[in-house]
Design a protein around this motif. Structure first.
Motif, mmCIF file in Angstrom:
data_model
loop_
_atom_site.group_PDB
_atom_site.id
_atom_site.type_symbol
_atom_site.label_atom_id
_atom_site.label_comp_id
_atom_site.label_asym_id
_atom_site.label_seq_id
_atom_site.Cartn_x
_atom_site.Cartn_y
_atom_site.Cartn_z
ATOM 1 N N LYS A 67 66.522 -55.265 -36.027
ATOM 2 C CA LYS A 67 65.109 -55.638 -36.175
ATOM 3 C C LYS A 67 64.905 -57.123 -35.925
ATOM 4 O O LYS A 67 63.900 -57.527 -35.340
ATOM 5 C CB LYS A 67 64.595 -55.264 -37.566
ATOM 6 N N GLU A 68 65.861 -57.951 -36.343
ATOM 7 C CA GLU A 68 65.745 -59.389 -36.135
ATOM 8 C C GLU A 68 65.815 -59.733 -34.646
ATOM 9 O O GLU A 68 65.055 -60.565 -34.156
ATOM 10 C CB GLU A 68 66.842 -60.148 -36.898
ATOM 11 N N GLU A 69 66.746 -59.108 -33.921
ATOM 12 C CA GLU A 69 66.862 -59.341 -32.483
ATOM 13 C C GLU A 69 65.618 -58.856 -31.746
ATOM 14 O O GLU A 69 65.148 -59.500 -30.809
ATOM 15 C CB GLU A 69 68.104 -58.643 -31.933
ATOM 16 N N GLU B 236 62.869 -61.384 -32.408
ATOM 17 C CA GLU B 236 63.130 -62.609 -31.660
ATOM 18 C C GLU B 236 62.764 -62.430 -30.184
ATOM 19 O O GLU B 236 62.141 -63.309 -29.569
ATOM 20 C CB GLU B 236 64.596 -63.002 -31.799
ATOM 21 N N HIS B 237 63.130 -61.291 -29.616
ATOM 22 C CA HIS B 237 62.795 -61.001 -28.221
ATOM 23 C C HIS B 237 61.285 -60.921 -28.040
ATOM 24 O O HIS B 237 60.732 -61.466 -27.075
ATOM 25 C CB HIS B 237 63.454 -59.687 -27.796
ATOM 26 N N TYR B 238 60.606 -60.272 -28.962
ATOM 27 C CA TYR B 238 59.149 -60.148 -28.898
ATOM 28 C C TYR B 238 58.490 -61.530 -28.947
ATOM 29 O O TYR B 238 57.584 -61.817 -28.165
ATOM 30 C CB TYR B 238 58.642 -59.271 -30.047
ATOM 31 N N ASN B 239 58.950 -62.380 -29.858
ATOM 32 C CA ASN B 239 58.370 -63.719 -29.993
ATOM 33 C C ASN B 239 58.573 -64.551 -28.727
ATOM 34 O O ASN B 239 57.664 -65.255 -28.288
ATOM 35 C CB ASN B 239 58.956 -64.439 -31.198
ATOM 36 N N GLU B 240 59.762 -64.485 -28.143
ATOM 37 C CA GLU B 240 60.032 -65.227 -26.906
ATOM 38 C C GLU B 240 59.194 -64.699 -25.749
ATOM 39 O O GLU B 240 58.679 -65.471 -24.937
ATOM 40 C CB GLU B 240 61.523 -65.147 -26.549
ATOM 41 N N THR B 241 59.046 -63.394 -25.660
ATOM 42 C CA THR B 241 58.237 -62.785 -24.604
ATOM 43 C C THR B 241 56.781 -63.196 -24.742
ATOM 44 O O THR B 241 56.119 -63.551 -23.761
ATOM 45 C CB THR B 241 58.358 -61.257 -24.641
#
Length: 71
Positions: free
Chosen positions: A6-8, A11-16
């Motif tokens: 869930k953390e990864e 993190e991917h969602y936030n960067e995108t």
């Protein structure tokens, strides 16, 4: 295939999201600058309607938002 935690995933969602917003804003700025420059330079461009000019600006923002701009 790797299973994301869930953390990864967050993190991917936030960067995108951050990259898309940054690229979209940059594309809007460049699109507006391009439309302004074209209207100042080319008489035929000045005859375009305002909705068409707005489309050109927003489409450049949409396109740039979808591109990958690495840091």
């Amino acid at each position: 295939m790797k299973i994301l935690t869930k953390e990864e995933e967050q993190e991917h969602y936030n960067e995108t999201l951050q990259g898309g917003i940054g690229g979209g804003i940059a594309g809007l700025g460049l699109g507006a600058l391009g439309v302004y420059g074209a209207a100042a330079r080319f008489p035929a461009f000045r005859s375009l309607t305002i909705p068409l000019r707005a489309f050109l600006i927003t489409s450049s923002g949409t396109f740039a938002g979808k591109l990958d701009f690495p840091d």
